[in-house]
Motif scaffolding. Structure first.
Motif, PDB file in Angstrom:
ATOM      1  N   ALA A   1     -26.070 -37.187   6.147  1.00 36.55           N
ATOM      2  CA  ALA A   1     -25.544 -38.216   5.232  1.00 36.55           C
ATOM      3  C   ALA A   1     -24.648 -39.217   5.961  1.00 36.55           C
ATOM      4  O   ALA A   1     -24.552 -40.374   5.567  1.00 36.55           O
ATOM      5  CB  ALA A   1     -24.776 -37.548   4.093  1.00 36.55           C
ATOM      6  N   LYS A   2     -24.001 -38.770   7.016  1.00 34.26           N
ATOM      7  CA  LYS A   2     -23.045 -39.644   7.714  1.00 34.26           C
ATOM      8  C   LYS A   2     -23.624 -40.995   8.131  1.00 34.26           C
ATOM      9  O   LYS A   2     -22.952 -42.014   7.968  1.00 34.26           O
ATOM     10  CB  LYS A   2     -22.495 -38.937   8.954  1.00 34.26           C
ATOM     11  CG  LYS A   2     -21.177 -38.252   8.709  1.00 34.26           C
ATOM     12  CD  LYS A   2     -20.682 -37.685  10.029  1.00 34.26           C
ATOM     13  CE  LYS A   2     -19.518 -36.755   9.805  1.00 34.26           C
ATOM     14  NZ  LYS A   2     -19.279 -35.908  10.967  1.00 34.26           N
ATOM     15  N   PRO A   3     -24.854 -41.041   8.665  1.00 37.52           N
ATOM     16  CA  PRO A   3     -25.384 -42.369   9.017  1.00 37.52           C
ATOM     17  C   PRO A   3     -25.481 -43.297   7.815  1.00 37.52           C
ATOM     18  O   PRO A   3     -25.504 -44.515   7.972  1.00 37.52           O
ATOM     19  CB  PRO A   3     -26.788 -42.058   9.583  1.00 37.52           C
ATOM     20  CG  PRO A   3     -26.733 -40.632   9.985  1.00 37.52           C
ATOM     21  CD  PRO A   3     -25.772 -39.954   9.059  1.00 37.52           C
TER      22      PRO A   3
ATOM     23  N   PHE B   1     -28.971 -33.424   2.340  1.00 35.94           N
ATOM     24  CA  PHE B   1     -29.366 -32.032   2.150  1.00 35.94           C
ATOM     25  C   PHE B   1     -28.315 -31.038   2.641  1.00 35.94           C
ATOM     26  O   PHE B   1     -28.424 -29.843   2.399  1.00 35.94           O
ATOM     27  CB  PHE B   1     -30.717 -31.783   2.852  1.00 35.94           C
ATOM     28  CG  PHE B   1     -31.837 -32.455   2.115  1.00 35.94           C
ATOM     29  CD1 PHE B   1     -32.039 -33.835   2.219  1.00 35.94           C
ATOM     30  CD2 PHE B   1     -32.656 -31.737   1.267  1.00 35.94           C
ATOM     31  CE1 PHE B   1     -33.036 -34.471   1.515  1.00 35.94           C
ATOM     32  CE2 PHE B   1     -33.669 -32.361   0.556  1.00 35.94           C
ATOM     33  CZ  PHE B   1     -33.855 -33.732   0.679  1.00 35.94           C
ATOM     34  N   SER B   2     -27.286 -31.535   3.342  1.00 35.97           N
ATOM     35  CA  SER B   2     -26.324 -30.627   3.982  1.00 35.97           C
ATOM     36  C   SER B   2     -25.674 -29.662   3.002  1.00 35.97           C
ATOM     37  O   SER B   2     -25.606 -28.460   3.256  1.00 35.97           O
ATOM     38  CB  SER B   2     -25.223 -31.424   4.678  1.00 35.97           C
ATOM     39  OG  SER B   2     -25.764 -32.176   5.731  1.00 35.97           O
ATOM     40  N   LYS B   3     -25.186 -30.195   1.887  1.00 37.90           N
ATOM     41  CA  LYS B   3     -24.355 -29.361   1.008  1.00 37.90           C
ATOM     42  C   LYS B   3     -25.193 -28.635  -0.044  1.00 37.90           C
ATOM     43  O   LYS B   3     -25.174 -27.415  -0.105  1.00 37.90           O
ATOM     44  CB  LYS B   3     -23.277 -30.212   0.330  1.00 37.90           C
ATOM     45  CG  LYS B   3     -22.528 -31.163   1.261  1.00 37.90           C
ATOM     46  CD  LYS B   3     -21.628 -30.472   2.261  1.00 37.90           C
ATOM     47  CE  LYS B   3     -20.969 -31.501   3.176  1.00 37.90           C
ATOM     48  NZ  LYS B   3     -20.035 -30.952   4.131  1.00 37.90           N
TER      49      LYS B   3
ATOM     50  N   ILE C   1     -12.195 -38.209  14.667  1.00 34.86           N
ATOM     51  CA  ILE C   1     -13.095 -37.058  14.519  1.00 34.86           C
ATOM     52  C   ILE C   1     -12.495 -36.199  13.417  1.00 34.86           C
ATOM     53  O   ILE C   1     -11.274 -36.059  13.338  1.00 34.86           O
ATOM     54  CB  ILE C   1     -13.214 -36.300  15.857  1.00 34.86           C
ATOM     55  CG1 ILE C   1     -13.946 -37.220  16.838  1.00 34.86           C
ATOM     56  CG2 ILE C   1     -13.954 -34.985  15.679  1.00 34.86           C
ATOM     57  CD1 ILE C   1     -14.125 -36.680  18.215  1.00 34.86           C
ATOM     58  N   GLU C   2     -13.344 -35.674  12.542  1.00 32.09           N
ATOM     59  CA  GLU C   2     -12.837 -34.891  11.411  1.00 32.09           C
ATOM     60  C   GLU C   2     -11.915 -33.781  11.880  1.00 32.09           C
ATOM     61  O   GLU C   2     -12.271 -33.014  12.783  1.00 32.09           O
ATOM     62  CB  GLU C   2     -14.014 -34.244  10.686  1.00 32.09           C
ATOM     63  CG  GLU C   2     -14.778 -35.171   9.797  1.00 32.09           C
ATOM     64  CD  GLU C   2     -16.068 -34.511   9.370  1.00 32.09           C
ATOM     65  OE1 GLU C   2     -16.034 -33.612   8.543  1.00 32.09           O
ATOM     66  OE2 GLU C   2     -17.114 -34.895   9.902  1.00 32.09           O
ATOM     67  N   SER C   3     -10.741 -33.675  11.228  1.00 32.49           N
ATOM     68  CA  SER C   3      -9.777 -32.677  11.677  1.00 32.49           C
ATOM     69  C   SER C   3     -10.265 -31.257  11.386  1.00 32.49           C
ATOM     70  O   SER C   3      -9.771 -30.299  11.961  1.00 32.49           O
ATOM     71  CB  SER C   3      -8.420 -32.923  11.048  1.00 32.49           C
ATOM     72  OG  SER C   3      -8.497 -32.616   9.688  1.00 32.49           O
TER      73      SER C   3
HETATM   74  C1  LIG Z   1     -17.938 -36.611   1.166  1.00 33.11           C
HETATM   75  C2  LIG Z   1     -18.844 -36.361   2.308  1.00 33.11           C
HETATM   76  N1  LIG Z   1     -19.751 -37.297   2.630  1.00 33.11           N
HETATM   77  C3  LIG Z   1     -20.584 -37.132   3.661  1.00 33.11           C
HETATM   78  C4  LIG Z   1     -20.545 -35.994   4.419  1.00 33.11           C
HETATM   79  C5  LIG Z   1     -21.464 -35.889   5.608  1.00 33.11           C
HETATM   80  O1  LIG Z   1     -22.546 -35.070   5.387  1.00 33.11           O
HETATM   81  P1  LIG Z   1     -23.583 -34.747   6.563  1.00 33.11           P
HETATM   82  O2  LIG Z   1     -23.114 -33.503   7.221  1.00 33.11           O
HETATM   83  O3  LIG Z   1     -24.899 -34.595   5.889  1.00 33.11           O
HETATM   84  O4  LIG Z   1     -23.593 -35.902   7.512  1.00 33.11           O
HETATM   85  C6  LIG Z   1     -19.630 -34.977   4.124  1.00 33.11           C
HETATM   86  C7  LIG Z   1     -19.534 -33.768   4.954  1.00 33.11           C
HETATM   87  O5  LIG Z   1     -18.576 -33.039   4.933  1.00 33.11           O
HETATM   88  C8  LIG Z   1     -18.753 -35.178   3.026  1.00 33.11           C
HETATM   89  O6  LIG Z   1     -17.845 -34.259   2.691  1.00 33.11           O
END
Ligand SMILES: Cc1ncc(COP(=O)(O)O)c(C=O)c1O
Length: 390
Positions: free
Chosen positions: A99-101, A233-235, A12-14
């Motif tokens: 984006a993670k998926p 779209f997150s960032k 899990i992301e720190s």
């Molecule tokens: C390099 C990178 N890829 C993907 C993601 C994941 O983005 P999302 O929150 O849209 O899943 C992040 C989120 O921190 C990221 O830094």
């Protein structure tokens, strides 16, 4: 009952771990400045919020097709073609929740146990987590400070072999803010063109770039059919909580990713897709002002970090992270993270959380207000006076 062993491979992301520790200190009455989380501090652009409300009113509350709403896939294909200089069609687009998926699904679809995956080190921890989850061998590629945190191409050339299935790229890069120059991408394309290797190009920070427009490897000759271009779209649109991302890839792979969507999420929320469809081009002005503000903060924050005894920070070309070499403090990056959290009330991230080559660095997110960044610098400066006390 025992959990399946594959779960042990997942991390899990720190950042969320440090956030929890910072919140615990806040609960005890301590004041914290949060520079650990990679999340824009801006509100989602208004046209998108308005479109989401309208979409709900209009009844976009039902299931949609697993690959995404056709009109949205079409809009993404046009958007990517316009901004990245590639010719994408909607059949190549898959819409996913965040984006993670688009890291998870292509790896699930392509990589077998025993295959090798090259990925940047340091980098977003989910890459390695997913590679290990499918039983593949993670091959970390050093991202060199001496090359502006671009790829070590000699390392890649030496480590490509018949088991290499996938190479992951991320530019602009989390955690360093580096942008891979076009000539490095061209050299990499040369290395892989004749091989049976795919590239997963994580371009989630592509619109947050200050000095140059990042190039997508998919735009280089012959590379579109070897690339999964992922974005979301997150960032850039400040939409972390909405969960919306996408990938553009060859059709045969898009079909496989769609099957994974059908077997997991069913679809990304339909009203969210409608909202993003409206805002895709209309939010440009707000995105430009967010990026201008990130630049203003970077231009204040990074030079000031470089004045802290023992700190050295290259100027990031993209994203919203300052990746500081802290070796000169005489402390490990883990200690610097701890001291800043517990004594200065500044939450940052130990670079070691991003891989072996992140050791000795600390990441600060400057997705926080100018005032908070100024206050954080003041606190770090005070604490730094005591670096060498032991
Ligand atoms: C390099 C990178 N890829 C993907 C993601 C994941 O983005 P999302 O929150 O849209 O899943 C992040 C989120 O921190 C990221 O830094």
């Amino acid at each position: 009952m025992k959990l399946a062993r594959r779960i042990d491979a997942l991390v899990i992301e720190s950042a969320f771990d440090v956030l929890a520790r910072a919140r615990a200190l806040e609960a005890q009455g301590r004041h914290m400045i949060h520079l650990e989380i990679g999340e824009p501090d801006f509100d989602t652009p208004r046209p998108i919020v308005a479109a989401a409300k309208q979409a709900l009113e209009d009844g976009w509350t039902h299931y949609g097709p697993p690959a995404g709403l056709p009109e949205f896939r079409c809009a993404i294909a046009q958007h990517v073609s316009k901004h990245k200089g590639i010719a994408a069609n909607e059949q190549q687009v898959c819409i996913v929740p965040g984006a993670k998926p688009m890291i998870f699904f292509p790896i699930m679809a392509l990589v077998e146990a025993g295959d090798e995956v090259l990925y940047p080190d340091p980098s977003f921890p989910i890459y390695r987590s997913m590679i290990e989850f499918v039983g593949a061998k993670p091959v970390p590629v050093p991202m060199l400070e001496s090359r502006g945190f671009s790829l070590d191409l000699d390392f890649i050339a030496d480590h490509l072999n018949e088991r290499t299935k996938l190479i992951i790229l991320n530019s602009p890069h989390n955690p360093t803010g580096g942008v891979i120059p076009e000539e490095d991408l061209r050299a990499l394309a040369e290395l892989v063109r004749e091989r049976d290797v795919m590239i997963l190009s994580d371009e989630i920070y592509a619109r947050i770039a200050y000095d140059t427009t990042p190039v997508s490897i998919a735009s280089l000759p012959g590379m579109q059919e070897k690339t999964i271009l992922m974005d979301g779209f997150s960032k850039s649109y400040a939409m972390t909580g909405w969960r919306l991302g996408y990938g553009v890839m060859p059709e045969w792979l898009a079909k496989a990713v769609t099957k994974l969507m059908a077997n997991s999420n069913t679809c990304a929320a339909t009203f969210v897709q409608r909202a993003a469809l409206e805002g895709l081009e209309e939010a440009d002005a707000e995105i430009a002002s967010m990026v201008a503000e990130f630049r203003r903060r970077r231009d204040m924050f990074v030079p000031a970090l470089n004045e802290i005894p023992g700190f050295r920070c290259a100027v990031p070309s993209g994203a919203f992270y300052a990746f500081v070499n802290v070796e000169g403090t005489g402390l490990s990056s883990t200690q610097v993270e701890e001291i800043l959290l517990n004594e200065a009330g500044v939450a940052s991230l130990d670079g070691a959380a991003f891989g072996e080559h992140g050791k000795g660095y600390v990441r600060f997110s400057y997705a926080n207000s100018f005032d908070n960044l100024t206050e954080a610098l003041k606190r770090i400066r005070e604490t730094a006076k005591r670096w060498k006390r032991d």
